[in-house]
Design a protein around this motif. Structure first.
Motif, PDB file in Angstrom:
ATOM      1  N   PHE A   3       0.810  -1.210   0.000  1.00 38.00           N
ATOM      2  CA  PHE A   3       0.000   0.000   0.000  1.00 38.00           C
ATOM      3  C   PHE A   3       0.853   1.275   0.000  1.00 38.00           C
ATOM      4  CE2 PHE A   3      -3.385  -2.788   1.922  1.00 38.00           C
ATOM      5  CZ  PHE A   3      -4.275  -2.655   0.872  1.00 38.00           C
ATOM      6  N   ASN A   4       2.166   1.128   0.159  1.00 41.43           N
ATOM      7  CA  ASN A   4       3.070   2.287   0.184  1.00 41.43           C
ATOM      8  C   ASN A   4       4.298   2.023  -0.684  1.00 41.43           C
ATOM      9  OD1 ASN A   4       1.870   4.043   2.595  1.00 41.43           O
ATOM     10  ND2 ASN A   4       1.834   1.899   3.244  1.00 41.43           N
ATOM     11  N   PRO A   5       4.092   1.798  -1.984  1.00 36.95           N
ATOM     12  CA  PRO A   5       5.219   1.465  -2.866  1.00 36.95           C
ATOM     13  C   PRO A   5       6.243   2.593  -2.936  1.00 36.95           C
ATOM     14  CG  PRO A   5       3.255   2.027  -4.143  1.00 36.95           C
ATOM     15  CD  PRO A   5       2.823   1.919  -2.718  1.00 36.95           C
ATOM     16  N   GLY A   6       7.503   2.210  -2.794  1.00 35.29           N
ATOM     17  CA  GLY A   6       8.575   3.190  -2.907  1.00 35.29           C
ATOM     18  C   GLY A   6       8.833   4.015  -1.664  1.00 35.29           C
ATOM     19  N   PHE A   7       8.088   3.751  -0.585  1.00 35.92           N
ATOM     20  CA  PHE A   7       8.295   4.548   0.634  1.00 35.92           C
ATOM     21  C   PHE A   7       9.677   4.265   1.216  1.00 35.92           C
ATOM     22  CE2 PHE A   7       8.023   5.599   5.119  1.00 35.92           C
ATOM     23  CZ  PHE A   7       7.325   6.797   5.113  1.00 35.92           C
ATOM     24  N   ASN A   8      10.380   5.331   1.596  1.00 33.11           N
ATOM     25  CA  ASN A   8      11.738   5.217   2.123  1.00 33.11           C
ATOM     26  C   ASN A   8      11.710   5.227   3.653  1.00 33.11           C
ATOM     27  OD1 ASN A   8      14.474   5.254   2.609  1.00 33.11           O
ATOM     28  ND2 ASN A   8      14.787   7.343   1.880  1.00 33.11           N
ATOM     29  N   PHE A   9      11.708   4.048   4.245  1.00 38.95           N
ATOM     30  CA  PHE A   9      11.659   3.961   5.707  1.00 38.95           C
ATOM     31  C   PHE A   9      12.949   4.442   6.352  1.00 38.95           C
ATOM     32  CE2 PHE A   9       8.103   1.213   4.726  1.00 38.95           C
ATOM     33  CZ  PHE A   9       7.229   1.451   5.779  1.00 38.95           C
ATOM     34  N   SER A  10      14.046   4.372   5.639  1.00 37.31           N
ATOM     35  CA  SER A  10      15.325   4.795   6.217  1.00 37.31           C
ATOM     36  C   SER A  10      15.383   6.299   6.437  1.00 37.31           C
ATOM     37  CB  SER A  10      16.480   4.352   5.318  1.00 37.31           C
ATOM     38  OG  SER A  10      16.398   4.973   4.043  1.00 37.31           O
ATOM     39  N   ALA A  11      14.495   7.048   5.782  1.00 37.25           N
ATOM     40  CA  ALA A  11      14.485   8.508   5.946  1.00 37.25           C
ATOM     41  C   ALA A  11      13.973   8.912   7.323  1.00 37.25           C
ATOM     42  CB  ALA A  11      13.635   9.157   4.861  1.00 37.25           C
ATOM     43  N   GLY A  12      13.182   8.045   7.952  1.00 38.82           N
ATOM     44  CA  GLY A  12      12.689   8.329   9.302  1.00 38.82           C
ATOM     45  C   GLY A  12      11.555   9.325   9.358  1.00 38.82           C
ATOM     46  N   SER A  13      10.966   9.655   8.214  1.00 41.67           N
ATOM     47  CA  SER A  13       9.839  10.582   8.181  1.00 41.67           C
ATOM     48  C   SER A  13       9.038  10.313   6.921  1.00 41.67           C
ATOM     49  CB  SER A  13      10.322  12.034   8.207  1.00 41.67           C
ATOM     50  OG  SER A  13      11.101  12.326   7.056  1.00 41.67           O
ATOM     51  N   GLY A  14       7.869  10.946   6.836  1.00 43.68           N
ATOM     52  CA  GLY A  14       7.011  10.753   5.676  1.00 43.68           C
ATOM     53  C   GLY A  14       5.640  10.254   6.108  1.00 43.68           C
ATOM     54  N   ILE A  15       4.747  10.121   5.145  1.00 43.98           N
ATOM     55  CA  ILE A  15       3.369   9.743   5.429  1.00 43.98           C
ATOM     56  C   ILE A  15       3.051   8.378   4.807  1.00 43.98           C
ATOM     57  CG2 ILE A  15       0.943  10.326   5.051  1.00 43.98           C
ATOM     58  CD1 ILE A  15       1.746  13.249   5.151  1.00 43.98           C
ATOM     59  N   LEU A  16       2.548   7.484   5.657  1.00 44.22           N
ATOM     60  CA  LEU A  16       2.130   6.153   5.230  1.00 44.22           C
ATOM     61  C   LEU A  16       0.618   6.077   5.170  1.00 44.22           C
ATOM     62  CD1 LEU A  16       4.455   4.081   7.578  1.00 44.22           C
ATOM     63  CD2 LEU A  16       4.546   3.971   5.099  1.00 44.22           C
ATOM     64  N   PHE A  17       0.113   5.127   4.386  1.00 41.49           N
ATOM     65  CA  PHE A  17      -1.314   4.838   4.358  1.00 41.49           C
ATOM     66  C   PHE A  17      -1.507   3.391   4.816  1.00 41.49           C
ATOM     67  CE2 PHE A  17      -0.622   8.089   1.058  1.00 41.49           C
ATOM     68  CZ  PHE A  17      -1.370   9.108   1.638  1.00 41.49           C
ATOM     69  N   LEU A  18      -2.161   3.215   5.980  1.00 38.64           N
ATOM     70  CA  LEU A  18      -2.306   1.902   6.578  1.00 38.64           C
ATOM     71  C   LEU A  18      -3.757   1.495   6.668  1.00 38.64           C
ATOM     72  CD1 LEU A  18       0.158   2.347   9.599  1.00 38.64           C
ATOM     73  CD2 LEU A  18       0.664   1.363   7.344  1.00 38.64           C
ATOM     74  N   PRO A  19      -4.061   0.219   6.395  1.00 34.83           N
ATOM     75  CA  PRO A  19      -5.436  -0.249   6.600  1.00 34.83           C
ATOM     76  C   PRO A  19      -5.834  -0.052   8.055  1.00 34.83           C
ATOM     77  CG  PRO A  19      -4.142  -1.877   5.397  1.00 34.83           C
ATOM     78  CD  PRO A  19      -3.183  -0.829   5.879  1.00 34.83           C
ATOM     79  N   ALA A  20      -7.079   0.327   8.267  1.00 35.72           N
ATOM     80  CA  ALA A  20      -7.521   0.638   9.630  1.00 35.72           C
ATOM     81  C   ALA A  20      -8.871   0.000   9.910  1.00 35.72           C
ATOM     82  CB  ALA A  20      -7.595   2.151   9.832  1.00 35.72           C
ATOM     83  N   ARG A  21      -9.244  -0.023  11.177  1.00 36.80           N
ATOM     84  CA  ARG A  21     -10.527  -0.547  11.589  1.00 36.80           C
ATOM     85  C   ARG A  21     -11.499   0.598  11.824  1.00 36.80           C
ATOM     86  NH1 ARG A  21      -8.838  -5.193  16.044  1.00 36.80           N
ATOM     87  NH2 ARG A  21      -7.678  -6.549  14.587  1.00 36.80           N
ATOM     88  N   GLY A  22     -12.777   0.319  11.625  1.00 32.60           N
ATOM     89  CA  GLY A  22     -13.806   1.334  11.838  1.00 32.60           C
ATOM     90  C   GLY A  22     -14.156   1.473  13.303  1.00 32.60           C
ATOM     91  N   LYS A  23     -15.399   1.877  13.577  1.00 32.43           N
ATOM     92  CA  LYS A  23     -15.820   2.100  14.954  1.00 32.43           C
ATOM     93  C   LYS A  23     -15.840   0.801  15.741  1.00 32.43           C
ATOM     94  CE  LYS A  23     -18.818   5.830  13.365  1.00 32.43           C
ATOM     95  NZ  LYS A  23     -20.198   6.348  13.309  1.00 32.43           N
TER      96      LYS A  23
END
Length: 214
Positions: free
Chosen positions: A194-214
């Protein structure tokens, strides 16, 4: 009679072909077609921040926010260093990207960078704020209404069809791929998918994660 009929047929075919090509070009250029009714923003609570302030900058009522935060025992006592999930609608803005534009009243000494980092806890960046406002980054007027855009996701069916709700999650210092997997309860493959190419080594940035509802 036949020549005229043939010309009409040819012109009609040309018109239809042009319309199909134009429609195809529009679809190719558009980066999104539709949004989704619900997304969540993972708001990192800084020292001195309370739920009243969070509800104001996101234009959401406190009871609505609390429905997505069962860990909050008292709305008057939220702990700094924790996260609050804030619901909002995820829209296709200008056919270009998925996001939601909030209205924010600037405070004395505000800059786009300060608003992004402190007011919206890195859920956006100074680039995205500048993109939807007319003011120079160094000349943001005090006590004026500006737009603040937060990006969101409605998922990717090619990765998985099992998730319909996604969390906009700003990575904090010290967090990495393993902590995302441990904290979210989803697999490494899904986080990366869901986050292709995201650079985790940078230590910052915005991810999109599956979440639960109410």
């Amino acid at each position: 009679m036949n020549i005229s009929s043939n010309k009409t047929t040819i012109n009609l075919q040309i018109t239809i072909t042009f319309c199909v090509l134009l429609f195809t070009c529009i679809i190719i250029e558009a980066k999104c077609i539709r949004g989704c009714n619900l997304a969540l923003a993972s708001y990192y609570v800084l020292e001195g921040t309370n739920l009243t302030y969070i509800s104001q900058i996101f234009n959401q009522k406190i009871p609505e926010i609390l429905q997505y935060n069962p860990h909050v025992l008292s709305p008057d006592n939220i702990q700094s260093g924790t996260r609050i999930n804030v619901p909002f609608t995820c829209q296709c803005l200008n056919g270009d990207f998925l996001g939601h534009t909030f209205e924010y009243t600037t405070q004395k000494g505000d800059t786009y960078s300060k608003i992004a980092r402190l007011a919206y806890a890195n859920l956006t960046t100074d680039y995205w704020i500048q993109r939807v406002n007319i003011y120079d980054p160094t000349q943001v007027p005090d006590f004026s209404m500006i737009n603040v855009t937060v990006n969101c996701s409605c998922g990717d069916r090619h990765v998985s069809r099992d998730y319909g709700l996604f969390l906009t999650y700003p990575l904090q210092a010290g967090e990495n791929l393993q902590s995302m997997v441990n904290g979210s309860g989803i697999s490494t493959d899904l986080v990366l998918g869901f986050n292709p190419g995201f650079n985790f080594s940078a230590g910052s940035g915005i991810l999109f994660l599956p979440a639960r509802g109410k």
